[in-house]
Design a protein around this motif. Sequence first.
Motif, PDB file in Angstrom:
ATOM      1  N   ARG A 275      25.980 -28.050 110.803  1.00  0.00           N
ATOM      2  CA  ARG A 275      25.640 -27.896 112.225  1.00  0.00           C
ATOM      3  C   ARG A 275      24.500 -26.903 112.429  1.00  0.00           C
ATOM      4  NH1 ARG A 275      31.368 -27.781 112.719  1.00  0.00           N
ATOM      5  NH2 ARG A 275      31.285 -25.509 112.989  1.00  0.00           N
ATOM      6  N   GLY A 276      23.994 -26.338 111.276  1.00  0.00           N
ATOM      7  CA  GLY A 276      22.847 -25.457 111.382  1.00  0.00           C
ATOM      8  C   GLY A 276      23.181 -24.015 111.607  1.00  0.00           C
ATOM      9  N   LYS A 277      24.454 -23.684 111.487  1.00  0.00           N
ATOM     10  CA  LYS A 277      24.814 -22.290 111.685  1.00  0.00           C
ATOM     11  C   LYS A 277      24.405 -21.467 110.470  1.00  0.00           C
ATOM     12  CE  LYS A 277      28.665 -23.134 114.794  1.00  0.00           C
ATOM     13  NZ  LYS A 277      30.095 -22.893 115.067  1.00  0.00           N
ATOM     14  N   ALA A 278      23.854 -20.295 110.699  1.00  0.00           N
ATOM     15  CA  ALA A 278      23.390 -19.447 109.599  1.00  0.00           C
ATOM     16  C   ALA A 278      24.561 -18.768 108.923  1.00  0.00           C
ATOM     17  CB  ALA A 278      22.421 -18.384 110.135  1.00  0.00           C
TER      18      ALA A 278
ATOM     19  N   GLY B  49      26.159 -13.030 117.203  1.00  0.00           N
ATOM     20  CA  GLY B  49      24.910 -13.357 117.882  1.00  0.00           C
ATOM     21  C   GLY B  49      23.790 -13.682 116.920  1.00  0.00           C
ATOM     22  N   GLY B  50      24.123 -14.325 115.809  1.00  0.00           N
ATOM     23  CA  GLY B  50      23.115 -14.678 114.826  1.00  0.00           C
ATOM     24  C   GLY B  50      22.766 -13.552 113.871  1.00  0.00           C
ATOM     25  N   VAL B  51      23.358 -12.396 114.062  1.00  0.00           N
ATOM     26  CA  VAL B  51      23.107 -11.263 113.168  1.00  0.00           C
ATOM     27  C   VAL B  51      24.210 -11.232 112.111  1.00  0.00           C
ATOM     28  CG1 VAL B  51      22.856  -8.769 112.986  1.00  0.00           C
ATOM     29  CG2 VAL B  51      22.014  -9.975 115.019  1.00  0.00           C
TER      30      VAL B  51
END
Length: 726
Positions: free
Chosen positions: A43-46, A643-645
């Motif tokens: 799903r593209g999650k880092a 939050g993407g961090v």
Amino acid sequence: MTLSKNRQKPRHAHRRIAIAAAAVALGATAPAYAEEKDEAAERGKALPTVTVTSDAEESATGPVTGFVAKRGATATKTDTPLIETPQAISVITRDQIEAQGALTLREATNYTAGVVSSYFDSRVDSFSVRGGNAVQYLDGLQRTYGTYNSTKPDPYTLERVELLRGPSSVLYGQGGVGGVLNLVSKRPQAETQREVQLQYGSFNRKQIAADFTGSLDPESKWMYRLVTVNRDSGTQVDQVPDDRILIAPSLTWRPNADTSLTLQALYQKDKSGSLIGFFPWQGTLLPSLYGQIPTSTFTGEPGFDRFDSRNTSLGYLFSHRLNDTWTFRQNLRSTETKVDYFTSYTSFTANRATGRPARPVFNADARTIERDMSADINGGKMLLIDNQAEARFKTGAVEHTLLVGADFQRNTTSKLSGRGRAGALDIYAPVYGNYTPPTSFTRAPEVVQKQAGIYVQDQVKYGRWIGLLGLRHDKATTDTEGRPAAAADDKATTKRAGLVYLADGGWAPYLSYAESFLPLGGVDTSSNPFKPQRGKQWEAGVKWEPVGRRTSFMAAVYDLRDTNRKTTDPTNPLNSVQLGEVHVKGLELEYKGSIARDWDWIASYAYTDARVSRSNGSDLGKRISGVPKHTASAWVARRFSIGGVPGFTVGGGIRYLGESWDGMDGIRTPSATLVDAMLAWDNGPLRLSLNVANLADKVQITTCLARGDCFYGQRRTVTANATYRF
């Protein structure tokens, strides 16, 4: 490599089921989590980028990614997969020490199956394993000898800690029946790694530490490492500091792939005192008119009491591969220690005139205690050398790893002693200054112990079967200056045998037998020399290491007997007596895992039944003091992004220490359950972490003894770290 800090403590009986269930749940959900992570990636999650160390790259003394080590050297003195070792062994990795924030060696072992440290102490780290003491080693050589004459190890200097359970004299000579706790030092690495760490915590703890390593030349023939610690700290007991200055440089010369020489040095200077008040049963375990004695109470005298120690050691680790078959190794270390141990403590002296018993009690006012005062200047010198020749060869279809060795050690202890008088102290509202310090010192006879041993071990592999056979002969002499009657000349032959079967699915059942021989040295108050302590053990178990997963499971049952064990004389705390025989039966379970550096966990349980099985005294059949029948623990940590961090980690653990007894089955120390927690952010060069030991700030009594005193455990301890790597 970063410092740590975390504490541990016990729990309630009903938690044992919860811990076992948690262990099973972790194993069961691992595949599901892996699938979930793959879906997230689609799903593209880092997800965090991690470097995984393969089993082939791992060595018995080097760094390990995560909580699960696959190889070790403590059990065999050779670089051997743990699953091929027919004896229970646990490895505490650097990552685990860092994640749990262990500030002491005692804290580093608190989540290890069956390990109990009954005393929360600033003087020593003492451990009970399988109902007996675990002897401390450093890089395969004995670390301490004598009583209250050495420094405590600093976890920041260690790459890993390995616990070999049960008798281990075939390889180590002076091995107690409980096992060997081998500390593995941080060693020079070819890759440049540098870090500086700042730490602040409870009781005004302030510490700066640094760890630098790398190559001095392009070919990495010369590598260095420098580890330093500087601490200024208080403790949970008033007037007791915990200060440290430490520097540990090392240098490796590796001219080619066959030869390696690592020079090691250590200078450590500690300024501390005693966290133990030797408080009476009343006011701790039992009710008292004025309530429970505060855990911060200091029974000594400011300006007089201290436990100041200094350790200086030099040594080397040498290895040379002679040919395709033979490798020669030689390890040597010389250590000199000095400890000023000045203390005022709750009196054990009887007073017939007042009817005061020979144990700590309150005076008639139920507030004041009488105090004894002593001043000891203890010294120790150790010279140790271990020579090993290892041969790897085949005889037909049988593979051999043959080890032949000879080791020698010379240990010297010295003491200057003085006695003074301290006045009665109101333990609920202390007023200090009423004491007469020692005015003269008496020199105790110097005690010199020498031990020489030769040993042979063969690890035999045939198909899926692995056998281990070991034999050793020791000669130990103990001489007490000016006391020829106290001289001891002991000889012993010890044996070890084991068998492992490598089954499908990563399972490995095993069976083993091992013996121990421990010369005790010294004499009792009647100048009678102590007899050597002897032990023997049968152990059966199973290990599990599934291929391709960094998880491990160990289950072991054992039956061991220990003779001539030294214990405190219940009628005289300054004397020791020897028990006829101690019989210990038990079960240990330990499950560890690390999944893609996103999950780390540990779950453990131990059942230990330790009793005096042969004695002429009233302790016959009694439970060994401070050894709980049930202990359990569990720790889980999860890495995640916000939050993407990426780089966040949250974790926590729970520890249960079952009830224990005083050695005469008269006083029961209740069980206790403690909770620890951590939060960290690690992203690039910076790591920030917060560890809390004993989150609920529970007042724990760790053990009470038949001689009349009880001991408190660690209160809530919060520590914050900031580590910068460059």
